[in-house]
Design an enzyme around this catalytic site. Structure first.
Site, PDB file in Angstrom:
ATOM      1  CE1 TYR A 105      20.742  50.988  54.029  1.00 36.79           C
ATOM      2  CE2 TYR A 105      18.434  51.613  53.986  1.00 36.79           C
ATOM      3  CZ  TYR A 105      19.485  50.899  53.457  1.00 36.79           C
ATOM      4  OH  TYR A 105      19.291  50.109  52.359  1.00 36.79           O
TER       5      TYR A 105
ATOM      6  CG  ASN B  53      29.579  32.351  54.545  1.00 38.14           C
ATOM      7  OD1 ASN B  53      28.870  31.524  53.977  1.00 38.14           O
ATOM      8  ND2 ASN B  53      29.784  32.355  55.859  1.00 38.14           N
TER       9      ASN B  53
ATOM     10  CB  VAL C 266      23.951  39.556  48.708  1.00 40.42           C
ATOM     11  CG1 VAL C 266      24.144  39.849  47.227  1.00 40.42           C
ATOM     12  CG2 VAL C 266      22.840  40.417  49.279  1.00 40.42           C
TER      13      VAL C 266
ATOM     14  NE  ARG D  75      34.645  37.383  58.755  1.00 40.51           N
ATOM     15  CZ  ARG D  75      34.374  36.361  59.563  1.00 40.51           C
ATOM     16  NH1 ARG D  75      35.350  35.576  60.014  1.00 40.51           N
ATOM     17  NH2 ARG D  75      33.128  36.095  59.935  1.00 40.51           N
TER      18      ARG D  75
ATOM     19  CE1 TYR E  72      27.633  42.492  46.757  1.00 34.83           C
ATOM     20  CE2 TYR E  72      26.063  42.474  48.568  1.00 34.83           C
ATOM     21  CZ  TYR E  72      27.070  41.860  47.851  1.00 34.83           C
ATOM     22  OH  TYR E  72      27.521  40.622  48.231  1.00 34.83           O
ATOM     23  N   GLY E  73      27.780  46.905  49.254  1.00 33.27           N
ATOM     24  CA  GLY E  73      27.916  46.904  50.706  1.00 33.27           C
ATOM     25  C   GLY E  73      29.303  47.370  51.085  1.00 33.27           C
TER      26      GLY E  73
ATOM     27  CG  MET F 210      29.910  43.583  54.864  1.00 29.82           C
ATOM     28  SD  MET F 210      29.554  41.832  55.165  1.00 29.82           S
ATOM     29  CE  MET F 210      30.825  41.053  54.183  1.00 29.82           C
TER      30      MET F 210
ATOM     31  CE  LYS G 220      19.891  37.913  56.220  1.00 28.45           C
ATOM     32  NZ  LYS G 220      20.457  39.290  56.355  1.00 28.45           N
TER      33      LYS G 220
END
Lengths: 383, 383
Positions: B73, B185, B188, B208, B280-281, B283, B373
């Site tokens: 990161y 899901n 965010v 998914r 923004y990601g 995955m 989370k």
């Protein structure tokens, strides 16, 4: 340009007043080398009202013209009712760009007179013909007195315009800033080099490896290119260090792309923080692949640029302003003519001979035409 | 929170005043399940001047925290000099986000008092510890009286903030407009659904395929999702017709992506003219592939969004304004807590036991943690 008596009926008039005496036409989409042919139509009538009669001086053959004929471009030339040998046929005339010379004007025309040069403000104007009747508002005057050459004027609206806008619309570049581009030997690429030089910008230019590489490098440097490299050079990761040395560590904020594929992804390594990556072509016919990190952590913004859309968004005044600026550069020798070859279709040959010429010319363009821009010069048919 | 006597020397003071009594630490980058451990440090001293003492109430474990520990990161927690069992060691404390409760303030602190809640305005604050000493300016007060829950407050700054800004910064959306997103899901994604509903926007959400698909669909619809589909649904080209029917032909102008790969390329089919596509990601850990035509002819603009960068660009006032707005939504029940699980590391267990707990918890997050989370609740070590 010949002028004959007015058409016999009003329907006749409505459908046939915009005809050229010789036109390159096609009926339905397909391979240009098969579907294109030359036809002879009756001469143009006299313009009336706010319309003007034009002779087409030179009309470029762009890759996008070919895509339009193939039916794979978003805009196609519109179908027109043409009188071919006394028979009414529905045909399309290609040609998005060109230089027109005013041969006559209607009584309400204010800003143009016989002998003036104009370019076309509307897409798909049908310039692959010897001439046409148009409304005054659909053309933009080019100052012929400036001394601009016919070749420059005929190739002004698509490529240099694209280059001009891409250098202006995305990043506020200042003298000393750097621009990276691929396809640097294309007509737009050359215009980018020239305009960047005129604005005091540095360019790093990528082209494909080829036999005459050093000739092309020398040529592009003569236009003002700062560095000229090949896509293969991008495979060496030390290029980022090399480029940092050149720029003195300054972030590169504008990258222009007309290629696509892996070499384009590699070019992204040169992008500084907050850079803008503008795609205006896809010569490799491959997808654009980005590592997500360049967007998230490097704040890259990827855009497209399409001059056709630009004209739809901007005013005629804005177009005229930029054309004026480009004409000034060209007239004073600061902007070289593109490498080109003129294909004359003269008024004495038959439609069949003319068909052979246009099909051969198109095949050449489809196969790269040796980096030369082909320009059609279509004379009216001589009786 | 325990408070003991002041450190013995001024060097001691400089290096150790920001310590937590228990901290999760690592020495060098690597697999979190191997490199992380829990350590006990001396208790915090009293804050002086403009500094404040904080107890960390809850500290989320984000995928980006894990990436930071792995060293992949862009920002890593900074090295700190910590006194561990009387030995000075150089260690890093992870934890980018969390909720702090003020336990004491220095004499020059104006805007905070004991018992106030705060979130962190700086990246990599080291929240995976029981507490710390910070400057007043490095935290943003959260109105505890509003009734906002600790879970919502602890997860406010990264995910709902990202969702809020992505819905505001790229397209001027009006009630009735449509937004498309994948990874719907995710934390965010859920915040996007909630905030979109609160603004009167419709969302088309992709997730998914999974065994409990209809449960997830029901849950996301309960948050306000207009439609919830799977990536497999994107393989069927008729989806564009389906979506046109839903939107009444309205152009979709904002698409949010945190996945990547083929399904994301397919999602581009739903983009209207002049749309903005925000990543923004990543995955799927795959490249983003775009057909060049979406840029050129459809005028797509592709951006990245990174909340960390946003904080660097914007003022503390702007952050506080948005936090205030989010707190209001959360306090009035308009914004559900994320699905979560609290992992308590209590003050009575040994560092070895605490190490096992944190490593297990991290493994869970790395394997998806069932959409929940994880929140660390780290108590100070009891003597």
């Amino acid at each position: 340009m010949l002028r004959l008596s007015k058409p016999q009926t009003s329907t006749w008039k409505r459908t046939l007043t915009t005809m050229a005496t010789r036109a390159i036409v096609y009926e339905s989409d397909g391979n240009p080398a098969s579907v294109l042919s030359a036809v002879t139509c009756p001469p143009l009538p006299n313009p009336t009202g706010s319309s003007i009669a034009l002779k087409h001086v030179l009309s470029p053959v762009h890759p996008s013209d070919i895509n339009a004929i193939e039916g794979v471009y978003p805009y196609q030339p519109r179908p027109r009712q043409l009188d071919v040998g006394g028979r009414e046929r529905t045909l399309r005339i290609p040609g998005n760009e060109g230089l027109g010379e005013v041969t006559d004007v209607g009584e309400a025309v204010k800003g143009l007179k016989k002998g003036d040069w104009v370019v076309f403000g509307k897409k798909q104007s049908g310039t692959w013909s010897s001439g046409q009747i148009l409304e005054e508002k659909d053309v933009i005057k080019v100052d012929r007195e400036s001394g601009i050459s016919a070749v420059n004027a005929a190739t002004l609206v698509v490529n240099p315009f694209t280059a001009y806008n891409m250098l202006s619309d995305f990043v506020d570049l200042q003298p000393g800033d750097w621009v990276v581009q691929n396809g640097a030997n294309s007509a737009v690429g050359q215009a980018v080099i020239t305009l960047a030089r005129l604005r005091g910008l540095h360019t790093i230019n990528f082209i494909r490896k080829r036999e005459d590489l050093s000739d092309v490098q020398t040529y592009l440097k003569s236009l003002g290119a700062t560095h000229v490299m090949t896509y293969d050079d991008l495979e060496d990761k030390t290029i980022t260090e090399q480029v940092k040395e050149w720029t003195g560590g300054k972030d590169i904020r504008l990258l222009l792309n007309c290629v696509g594929g892996k070499a384009t992804t590699r070019m992204l390594r040169l992008a500084g923080k907050n850079a803008h990556f503008v795609t205006y072509g896809a010569m490799a016919k491959e997808a654009l692949s980005f590592p997500p990190s360049v967007f998230i952590f490097n704040n890259l913004t990827a855009h497209g640029f399409w001059q056709t859309e630009w004209f739809k968004q901007k005013s005629q005044q804005e177009s005229a302003r930029i054309i004026g600026e480009l004409v000034k550069y060209m007239a004073t020798g600061k902007f070289k003519e593109p490498n080109h070859e003129i294909v004359n279709i003269n008024g004495k040959i038959s439609d069949q001979e003319a068909t052979t010429i246009i099909r051969d010319a198109i095949s050449k363009v489809a196969h790269g035409s040796g980096g030369k821009k082909l320009l059609l010069q279509m004379d009216p048919v001589q009786p």
